[in-house]
Scaffold this active site. Structure first.
Site, mmCIF file in Angstrom:
data_model
loop_
_atom_site.group_PDB
_atom_site.id
_atom_site.type_symbol
_atom_site.label_atom_id
_atom_site.label_comp_id
_atom_site.label_asym_id
_atom_site.label_seq_id
_atom_site.Cartn_x
_atom_site.Cartn_y
_atom_site.Cartn_z
ATOM 1 N N CYS A 97 0.414 -1.330 0.581
ATOM 2 C CA CYS A 97 -0.354 0.215 -0.450
ATOM 3 C C CYS A 97 0.834 1.261 -0.097
ATOM 4 C CB CYS A 97 -0.575 0.112 1.059
ATOM 5 S SG CYS A 97 -1.463 -1.063 1.652
ATOM 6 N N ARG A 128 1.024 2.178 -5.542
ATOM 7 C CA ARG A 128 1.143 1.075 -4.950
ATOM 8 C C ARG A 128 0.049 0.103 -4.766
ATOM 9 N NH1 ARG A 128 6.086 2.409 -2.364
ATOM 10 N NH2 ARG A 128 5.342 0.582 -0.622
ATOM 11 N N TRP A 144 -3.765 -2.264 -1.651
ATOM 12 C CA TRP A 144 -3.219 -2.662 -1.832
ATOM 13 C C TRP A 144 -3.518 -4.266 -1.109
ATOM 14 C CZ3 TRP A 144 0.013 -7.181 -3.261
ATOM 15 C CH2 TRP A 144 -0.170 -7.458 -4.220
ATOM 16 N N ASN A 164 1.219 -0.066 6.167
ATOM 17 C CA ASN A 164 1.879 -1.416 4.589
ATOM 18 C C ASN A 164 2.225 -1.600 5.133
ATOM 19 O OD1 ASN A 164 4.422 0.199 1.940
ATOM 20 N ND2 ASN A 164 2.869 -1.481 2.163
ATOM 21 N N GLY A 165 1.987 -3.575 4.716
ATOM 22 C CA GLY A 165 3.230 -4.137 4.333
ATOM 23 C C GLY A 165 2.633 -5.201 5.268
ATOM 24 N N GLU A 188 9.467 -11.525 -21.857
ATOM 25 C CA GLU A 188 9.265 -10.100 -21.302
ATOM 26 C C GLU A 188 8.519 -9.346 -22.355
ATOM 27 O OE1 GLU A 188 9.506 -8.554 -18.568
ATOM 28 O OE2 GLU A 188 8.880 -6.141 -19.051
ATOM 29 N N LYS A 232 4.468 -7.986 -21.246
ATOM 30 C CA LYS A 232 3.941 -6.725 -21.565
ATOM 31 C C LYS A 232 2.442 -7.222 -21.817
ATOM 32 C CE LYS A 232 6.181 -4.601 -18.808
ATOM 33 N NZ LYS A 232 7.129 -4.557 -18.503
ATOM 34 N N GLU A 267 0.774 -8.265 -18.850
ATOM 35 C CA GLU A 267 -0.489 -7.268 -17.837
ATOM 36 C C GLU A 267 -0.815 -6.518 -17.993
ATOM 37 O OE1 GLU A 267 3.311 -6.080 -15.413
ATOM 38 O OE2 GLU A 267 4.279 -5.743 -16.995
ATOM 39 N N HIS A 299 8.166 -28.905 -29.637
ATOM 40 C CA HIS A 299 7.941 -29.903 -28.136
ATOM 41 C C HIS A 299 6.456 -29.662 -27.602
ATOM 42 C CE1 HIS A 299 11.780 -31.444 -28.980
ATOM 43 N NE2 HIS A 299 12.816 -30.116 -29.268
ATOM 44 N N LYS A 359 2.420 -2.400 -8.048
ATOM 45 C CA LYS A 359 3.728 -1.619 -9.030
ATOM 46 C C LYS A 359 5.178 -2.219 -7.640
ATOM 47 C CE LYS A 359 7.289 0.644 -11.410
ATOM 48 N NZ LYS A 359 7.148 0.519 -12.506
HETATM 49 C C1 F6R Z 1 5.909 -6.126 -14.409
HETATM 50 C C2 F6R Z 1 6.684 -5.637 -13.332
HETATM 51 C C3 F6R Z 1 6.352 -6.503 -12.175
HETATM 52 C C4 F6R Z 1 7.807 -5.921 -11.690
HETATM 53 C C5 F6R Z 1 8.102 -7.173 -10.448
HETATM 54 C C6 F6R Z 1 9.475 -6.850 -9.680
HETATM 55 O O1 F6R Z 1 5.956 -4.588 -15.601
HETATM 56 O O2 F6R Z 1 6.881 -4.491 -13.670
HETATM 57 O O3 F6R Z 1 6.766 -7.893 -13.031
HETATM 58 O O4 F6R Z 1 9.194 -6.319 -12.600
HETATM 59 O O5 F6R Z 1 7.363 -7.219 -9.516
HETATM 60 O O6 F6R Z 1 9.707 -5.464 -9.505
HETATM 61 P P1 F6R Z 1 11.016 -5.414 -8.644
HETATM 62 O O7 F6R Z 1 12.045 -4.506 -10.195
HETATM 63 O O8 F6R Z 1 10.611 -3.419 -8.170
HETATM 64 O O9 F6R Z 1 11.620 -6.173 -7.217
#
Ligand code: F6R
Length: 587
Positions: A2, A27, A68, A94-95, A462, A466, A469, A485, A582
């Site tokens: 959060c 967040r 969150w 938060n936590g 990757e 993208k 998500e 395979h 995030k």
């Molecule tokens: C995808 C994304 C997540 C982060 C993952 C790790 O676009 O942003 O997959 O890469 O949650 O986050 P960090 O790099 O902050 O440890």
């Protein structure tokens, strides 16, 4: 996970808190709330985005929260702040409080009445239990009972101060004149001040209008350095782009250059020589690590293993010592921090690559390399990924030279290429209109594949991540040679397959793999600098010609744009995809 904020000063607390929360929305954004002292203590909290929160009271002291959900579904009831039984004390958290069940039972047996299913509410009641005229004393006593990860802020209707604590969740203090701020992250208050104190784990702060005091858990005062932050609020805002994600995609030439410049300004790298490497990360950062594996093995000829942090944490310690590299843009990802602690406990040398100065991961490793991408607000990582690649390539090239694995000539050639990365990314960004056209076709599909080989295989992963998500289209990345395979059975008429076809030693093999999917009537979108690829595919995105070792930088930027424009055609919440946040500070 959060975002928390707090304000004490002379401004409208309502305005400061709501603006600050908006900047922390990355967040978490399933509910939000504020508590303001004003002739008593008033609280407003609501499920949904911060825009839904209508606050019709004000004051000059308050705390706020954007949530969150972890314990308890998103709802008005489970939104923060929480108050004690008599509405005197308000708390945001938060936590995760790991021992909240036993604390809750204890408090209920003493007559406290709970109104939510959250772990956080126990903190308000614990402070109430210990309150004897001093919020500071009660806060210390309450916090000493907590186990888990937390950043907590608390206020009392009768005292002009904010008490806060940090343990494994981020917390920073903004220092103003006759006003002070607290927040989970700096952009929250950057509009008001750029003077910042970064708290470390186990630190408690007492924040009033005119002073900030930091203590250890035993209540001993600690001297803290005030840092000046160089980014502007502009850096943390959209700057004319429709979404933060698009702005951040276009910031990549600058982000990689700034990262390279800050790496070159380092006077020495102290991690010495090594014979093995383990790279540990999550999500997009994991893909940066996987790309680095190929680059490091190519240049250093030493084995590199790459792990998801959530898996690495629980494996047996079977290896001789190695250099363990932890990649995390936020520096707050719980799985990655847990993995770093484990590596350190087993005696491995540890290096973190992170974008956030003073973030939690830096407390748990021997060495840190900072990327310099600036704040990333869009939930989908873009510029932090290419900046991580920049740091990892720099690490690989400089280590290869220092350990005598490449000639000086080759080193100079590779460093020249590193300096060119920003131009190559610019050239890729020029393909935006062409990619947006292709996105309209992709948006009609429910499933797709991304295929590539060697160091572009992680880029296929990757690209697919993208796409998943932010567009919610089901997309999978595969090593191109692996499709036959099993996954080939899924290819249907017209299913989009994005193929990365750089001019490297696997070019011919990639063409064969493309023929396999074309023969099953897939719709093949190829990314290649070679014009002749056109005859094998349905559509070619003509990529700039770059040194083959550096194609991940350009390919990933094209795939970010493809995901972005597909999600845009589909009208998705691009900066705030559903179910995601995030910074993932829970296991
Ligand atoms: C995808 C994304 C997540 C982060 C993952 C790790 O676009 O942003 O997959 O890469 O949650 O986050 P960090 O790099 O902050 O440890």
């Amino acid at each position: 996970m959060c975002g928390i904020v707090g304000y004490i000063g002379f401004r409208s607390a309502r305005e400061v808190l709501l603006k600050s929360l908006k900047r922390l929305e990355y967040r978490g954004y399933d509910s939000a709330g504020v508590a303001i002292v004003n002739d008593g203590l008033k609280v407003e909290k609501k499920k949904g985005f911060i825009e839904n929160l209508k606050v019709n009271f004000d004051g000059t002291l308050g705390i706020g929260h954007t949530r969150w959900a972890t314990h308890g579904v998103p709802s008005d009831r489970n939104a923060h702040p929480f108050v004690d039984c008599h509405g005197n004390i308000a708390v945001v958290h938060n936590g995760i409080i790991e021992n909240f069940m036993e604390l809750r039972e204890e408090l209920i047996s003493k007559g406290h009445v709970f109104t939510s299913e959250t772990d956080s509410e126990v903190v308000a009641h614990l402070i109430e239990e210990y309150y004897d005229g001093s919020l500071k004393d009660a806060f210390f006593k309450a916090v000493s009972r907590l186990k888990g990860s937390f950043a907590i802020a608390a206020i009392h209707r009768g005292e002009r101060k904010i008490m806060a604590v940090k343990n494994e969740s981020p917390l920073v203090i903004g220092i103003g004149d006759h006003e002070n701020f607290i927040a989970s992250d700096i952009p929250a208050f950057l509009e008001y001040t750029n003077r910042v104190i970064v708290l470390r784990d186990g630190e408690v702060c007492e924040v009033s209008d005119d002073y900030v005091r930091v203590y250890d858990m035993e209540g001993r005062e600690i001297r803290k350095e005030v840092q000046r932050i160089e980014w502007t609020v502009e850096d943390a805002e959209k700057g004319g782009y429709e979404h933060f994600m698009l702005k951040e995609i276009f910031e990549q030439p600058r982000a990689v250059d700034d990262t390279l410049r800050s790496l070159l300004a380092r006077t020495s790298d102290h991690w010495g020589d090594f014979q093995r490497i383990a790279i540990v990360a999550c999500g997009t950062s994991y893909h940066a690590g996987l790309t680095a594996k190929y680059v490091i093995e190519e240049l250093l000829h030493i084995p590199v293993e790459v792990y998801y942090a959530s898996e690495y944490r629980y494996r047996a310690n079977v290896d001789d010592s190695y250099l363990a590299i932890f990649i995390t843009q936020s520096g707050e990802t719980a799985d990655t921090i847990g993995a770093a602690r484990r590596a350190k406990a087993h005696g491995h040398r540890t290096l973190a690559i992170t974008n956030v100065v003073g973030s939690s991961i830096t407390n748990y490793v021997d060495h840190v390399l900072y990327t310099n991408a600036g704040p990333e607000i869009g939930v989908a990582a873009t510029k932090t990924f290419t900046s991580q690649l920049m740091a990892l390539y720099y690490f690989a090239i400089t280590s290869a030279e220092r350990m005598g694995r490449i000639s000086h000539g080759r080193y100079e050639e590779l460093m020249r290429s590193l300096h060119r990365v920003s131009y190559w990314i610019e050239a890729t960004l020029n393909l935006e209109d062409r990619i947006a056209e292709e996105a309209r076709r992709v948006a009609e599909s429910g499933n797709m594949f991304y295929i590539a080989r060697w160091l572009n295989y992680p880029i296929a992963l990757e690209g697919a991540l993208k796409m998943k998500e932010i567009s919610y289209i089901h997309a999978e990345g595969y090593p191109a040679g692996e499709l036959k395979h099993g996954p080939l059975a899924l290819i249907d008429d017209g299913m989009p397959v994005v193929a990365l076809v750089p001019e490297d030693r696997l070019y011919e093999k990639m063409l064969s793999n493309i023929k396999e999917v074309s023969a099953r009537n897939a719709y093949v979108i190829a990314l290649s600098s070679r014009e002749d690829v056109e005859k094998y595919v349905d559509t070619l995105l003509r990529m700039p010609k770059v040194d083959p070792l550096f194609t991940p930088f350009t390919n990933v930027v094209a795939l970010q744009l493809l995901a972005y424009h597909t999600a845009r055609v589909l009208g998705r919440e691009i900066d705030k995809p559903k179910n995601l946040a995030k910074s993932v500070t829970v296991e």
